[in-house]
Scaffold this motif. Structure first.
Motif, PDB file in Angstrom:
ATOM      1  N   TYR A  90       0.335   8.261  -8.132  1.00  0.00           N
ATOM      2  CA  TYR A  90       1.856   8.587  -7.766  1.00  0.00           C
ATOM      3  C   TYR A  90       1.864   9.733  -8.428  1.00  0.00           C
ATOM      4  CZ  TYR A  90       1.705   3.688  -7.625  1.00  0.00           C
ATOM      5  OH  TYR A  90       1.479   2.174  -7.094  1.00  0.00           O
ATOM      6  N   ASP A  97       8.041  10.566  -9.021  1.00  0.00           N
ATOM      7  CA  ASP A  97       8.654   9.313  -9.214  1.00  0.00           C
ATOM      8  C   ASP A  97       8.962   8.795  -8.173  1.00  0.00           C
ATOM      9  OD1 ASP A  97       8.455   9.529 -11.880  1.00  0.00           O
ATOM     10  OD2 ASP A  97      10.443  10.414 -12.563  1.00  0.00           O
ATOM     11  N   SER A  98       9.428   9.656  -7.170  1.00  0.00           N
ATOM     12  CA  SER A  98       9.892   9.034  -5.793  1.00  0.00           C
ATOM     13  C   SER A  98       8.662   8.303  -5.288  1.00  0.00           C
ATOM     14  CB  SER A  98      10.389  10.093  -4.917  1.00  0.00           C
ATOM     15  OG  SER A  98       9.327  11.050  -4.510  1.00  0.00           O
ATOM     16  N   SER A  99       7.456   8.475  -5.225  1.00  0.00           N
ATOM     17  CA  SER A  99       6.457   7.718  -4.802  1.00  0.00           C
ATOM     18  C   SER A  99       6.465   6.153  -5.470  1.00  0.00           C
ATOM     19  CB  SER A  99       5.029   8.227  -4.918  1.00  0.00           C
ATOM     20  OG  SER A  99       5.126   9.421  -4.470  1.00  0.00           O
ATOM     21  N   ARG A 100       6.625   6.264  -6.657  1.00  0.00           N
ATOM     22  CA  ARG A 100       6.842   4.818  -7.468  1.00  0.00           C
ATOM     23  C   ARG A 100       8.110   4.054  -6.976  1.00  0.00           C
ATOM     24  NH1 ARG A 100       3.108   4.071 -11.420  1.00  0.00           N
ATOM     25  NH2 ARG A 100       2.315   6.028 -12.304  1.00  0.00           N
ATOM     26  N   GLU A 101       9.151   4.741  -6.716  1.00  0.00           N
ATOM     27  CA  GLU A 101      10.475   4.194  -6.430  1.00  0.00           C
ATOM     28  C   GLU A 101      10.454   3.530  -4.965  1.00  0.00           C
ATOM     29  OE1 GLU A 101      13.015   7.198  -9.211  1.00  0.00           O
ATOM     30  OE2 GLU A 101      13.060   7.413  -7.169  1.00  0.00           O
ATOM     31  N   ALA A 102       9.584   4.278  -4.192  1.00  0.00           N
ATOM     32  CA  ALA A 102       9.374   3.924  -2.775  1.00  0.00           C
ATOM     33  C   ALA A 102       8.487   2.712  -2.670  1.00  0.00           C
ATOM     34  CB  ALA A 102       8.618   5.205  -1.907  1.00  0.00           C
ATOM     35  N   ALA A 155       8.325   0.310  -5.228  1.00  0.00           N
ATOM     36  CA  ALA A 155       8.980  -0.590  -5.775  1.00  0.00           C
ATOM     37  C   ALA A 155       9.904  -1.225  -4.553  1.00  0.00           C
ATOM     38  CB  ALA A 155       9.542  -0.009  -6.999  1.00  0.00           C
ATOM     39  N   ALA A 156      10.555  -0.148  -3.833  1.00  0.00           N
ATOM     40  CA  ALA A 156      11.546  -0.788  -2.815  1.00  0.00           C
ATOM     41  C   ALA A 156      10.908  -1.568  -1.865  1.00  0.00           C
ATOM     42  CB  ALA A 156      12.222   0.461  -2.212  1.00  0.00           C
ATOM     43  N   HIS A 199      12.782  -0.166   3.717  1.00  0.00           N
ATOM     44  CA  HIS A 199      12.675  -0.287   2.129  1.00  0.00           C
ATOM     45  C   HIS A 199      13.661   0.820   1.647  1.00  0.00           C
ATOM     46  CE1 HIS A 199      10.611   3.643   2.803  1.00  0.00           C
ATOM     47  NE2 HIS A 199      10.958   3.903   1.721  1.00  0.00           N
ATOM     48  N   LEU A 258      16.346   1.116  -2.149  1.00  0.00           N
ATOM     49  CA  LEU A 258      16.553   2.338  -2.762  1.00  0.00           C
ATOM     50  C   LEU A 258      18.201   2.589  -3.022  1.00  0.00           C
ATOM     51  CD1 LEU A 258      14.089   4.671  -1.087  1.00  0.00           C
ATOM     52  CD2 LEU A 258      13.666   3.709  -3.092  1.00  0.00           C
TER      53      LEU A 258
END
Ligand code: SF4
Ligand code: SF4
Length: 215
Positions: A134, A137-142, A144-145, A180, A184
């Protein structure tokens, strides 16, 4: 310790997979020596546009694909679950292989946090081994979504209109990836299950519409 295999940077993988689903790029999977796709009892669609594959696959290996227009064929697998074009763990038509084989990327199951089921142990082992990196952070958030979307689709089939929720792992994972963005949105937690299902279907439609527009 179980094997771990680099699956790449998640954001880059997601962009590439979205392009693959839009038909503007092919999957580039670091399969190495794995032939999980070719030994897992998958019938392989052989479509009219798979011209080079059709010229290489013996007629006795294919039959008309049920429910599809003329010209759409399906290649079945051997009794042991292996593809008939696999010899000595090598695809004998690799350069001309059907588009389905080019597009299959088992990292989508790792991304969505789901398995392909007990009948496909080689693919399951590979899914368990993938490790994404990752860069932001946006990669982790994506991711998780995507996992949240997959869990919702799997756990709330009755929230969707009849027969609208996929149940097969590939269908769940693809719908989760396409939709996804719903997870978000912080307002999603306030929605009813039916409202979330509607948002998922709408987001998937938007993805497909953008795909059509890009074509
Ligand atoms: S199971 Fe995954 S790693 Fe193995 S051949 Fe298929 S796509 Fe490649
Ligand atoms: S055609 Fe080749 S790549 Fe596709 S399943 Fe068969 S052996 Fe594997």
């Amino acid at each position: 310790m179980d094997e771990e295999i680099d699956a790449g940077e998640f954001g880059e993988w997601l962009a590439q997979t979205q392009a693959m689903l839009r038909g503007t790029a092919g999957a580039q999977v670091p399969c190495g020596s794995c032939v999980g796709c070719c030994v897992s009892s998958y019938p392989i669609p052989v479509r009219p546009e798979d011209r080079a594959a059709r010229e290489r696959i013996p007629a006795s290996y294919v039959r008309h694909a049920p429910g599809q227009p003329p010209g759409h064929m399906m290649m079945s697998y051997r009794e042991d679950g292996t593809c008939p074009m696999l010899v000595d763990r090598r695809c004998t038509i690799y350069v001309e292989r059907p588009q389905t084989c080019r597009d299959y990327d088992c990292r989508i199951f790792a991304a969505a946090g789901i398995d392909v089921g007990s009948g496909k142990p080689v693919i399951s082992t590979r899914i368990a081994a993938w490790r994404f990196r990752y860069a932001q952070d946006s990669s982790r958030e994506a991711q998780a979504a995507i996992a949240a979307a997959a869990a919702f689709i799997r756990d709330h089939p009755s929230a969707f209109a009849p027969h609208r929720a996929p149940t097969a792992p590939t269908g769940v994972a693809v719908l989760a990836l396409k939709s996804h963005v719903v997870f978000l949105d912080p307002r999603t937690v306030e929605r009813s299950a039916a409202g979330v299902a509607q948002a998922i279907v709408a987001a998937s439609r938007d993805f497909d519409a953008a795909t059509d527009g890009a074509g």
